[in-house]
Enzyme design. Structure first.
Site, PDB file in Angstrom:
ATOM      1  N   ASP A  13      -2.159 -61.781  40.913  1.00 35.58           N
ATOM      2  CA  ASP A  13      -2.729 -61.886  39.694  1.00 35.58           C
ATOM      3  C   ASP A  13      -2.611 -63.410  39.251  1.00 35.58           C
ATOM      4  O   ASP A  13      -1.800 -64.134  39.486  1.00 35.58           O
ATOM      5  CB  ASP A  13      -1.980 -60.925  38.250  1.00 35.58           C
TER       6      ASP A  13
HETATM    7  N1  URA Z   1       1.263 -56.515  41.246  1.00 35.05           N
HETATM    8  C1  URA Z   1       0.774 -56.918  39.976  1.00 35.05           C
HETATM    9  O1  URA Z   1       0.602 -56.141  39.347  1.00 35.05           O
HETATM   10  N2  URA Z   1       0.312 -57.950  40.151  1.00 35.05           N
HETATM   11  C2  URA Z   1       0.460 -58.913  41.218  1.00 35.05           C
HETATM   12  O2  URA Z   1       0.033 -60.075  41.117  1.00 35.05           O
HETATM   13  C3  URA Z   1       0.892 -58.531  42.596  1.00 35.05           C
HETATM   14  C4  URA Z   1       1.134 -57.198  42.470  1.00 35.05           C
END
Ligand code: URA
Length: 232
Positions: free
Chosen positions: A102
């Site tokens: 993310d």
């Molecule tokens: N899980 C998430 O919620 N975000 C990420 O960036 C990676 C795994």
């Protein structure tokens, strides 16, 4: 492989420019001046030089990055900077990030132009573990681990997550290791047990740990030893 293909794959110049360089006599193969840009060479063993500089052929490139916040893990993004933008001129080599983090997640991301290698790291069938360091808004209940081990139902996909392992660091911090990579998976798993992720950092893929020498936003090439750890 043709000499001009080798050099254009390496983004040294266009085929037309390579033809002109050959005409000028500045390219040598094993010490002999190249006569034709179309001549066949052994890209792995012949010594190709432009003036005095040896051009080493490499089909695939492999990097490790400690992703910073505010960049997406896409190759291109009309709205945000991406991890590939953070790699500057190397972007010409058609490199891409392996898997997604993310925009507000930091940590370990592999960047390559080797599709098969990437597939082996992210395919759910390969079950390569990804370990995250998680900071939570509310105190951690040790019982979460049991729930994560059993699996959690995620909607709208309507799937049960594979067994995941939580290791507590302190009241608000833990590691979570998962073997798949559903959208926002770690955040959604903690949401399901009534908590909220406020910081997320990927620290390990398989047996490969985020190198200590990389600050957020920094990257470097993976060493042969590191690639071995990653299964290459
Ligand atoms: N899980 C998430 O919620 N975000 C990420 O960036 C990676 C795994």
């Amino acid at each position: 492989m043709r000499l001009d293909k080798m050099l254009s794959d390496m983004k040294i110049a266009t085929r037309k420019e390579i033809k002109a360089m050959v005409k000028k006599g500045i390219i040598t193969v094993n010490g002999e001046i190249a006569k034709k840009s179309s001549e066949k060479i052994d890209e792995n063993n012949d010594i190709v030089k432009i003036y005095d500089e040896i051009i080493e052929y490499r089909k695939y490139l492999y990097f490790v990055m400690n992703k910073r916040k505010q960049v997406t893990s896409h190759t291109r993004d009309p709205l945000h900077k991406t991890v590939i933008d953070d790699m500057g001129e190397l972007a010409v080599f058609d490199i891409f990030p392996v898997g997604r983090l993310d925009i507000d997640t930091t940590g370990l991301i592999i960047i390559t132009n080797d599709g098969k290698f990437a597939h082996n790291l992210i395919s759910p069938k390969k079950e390569v573990a990804k370990k995250y360091k998680v900071k939570l808004k509310e105190k951690i209940d040790p019982k979460y681990n049991e729930t994560f081990q059993k699996g959690i139902k995620l909607m709208p996909e309507d799937i049960i997550t594979q067994p995941a392992t939580m290791e507590i660091i302190d009241e608000y911090n833990c590691y979570l290791t998962i073997k798949e990579g559903k959208f926002h998976q770690v955040k959604r798993m903690f949401e399901k047990v009534g908590n909220e992720v406020i910081e997320l950092k990927r620290v390990q893929i398989g047996e490969f740990k985020l190198p200590q020498d990389l600050e957020e936003g920094e990257f470097r090439e993976l060493t042969d030893e590191e690639l071995k750890i990653l299964g290459l």
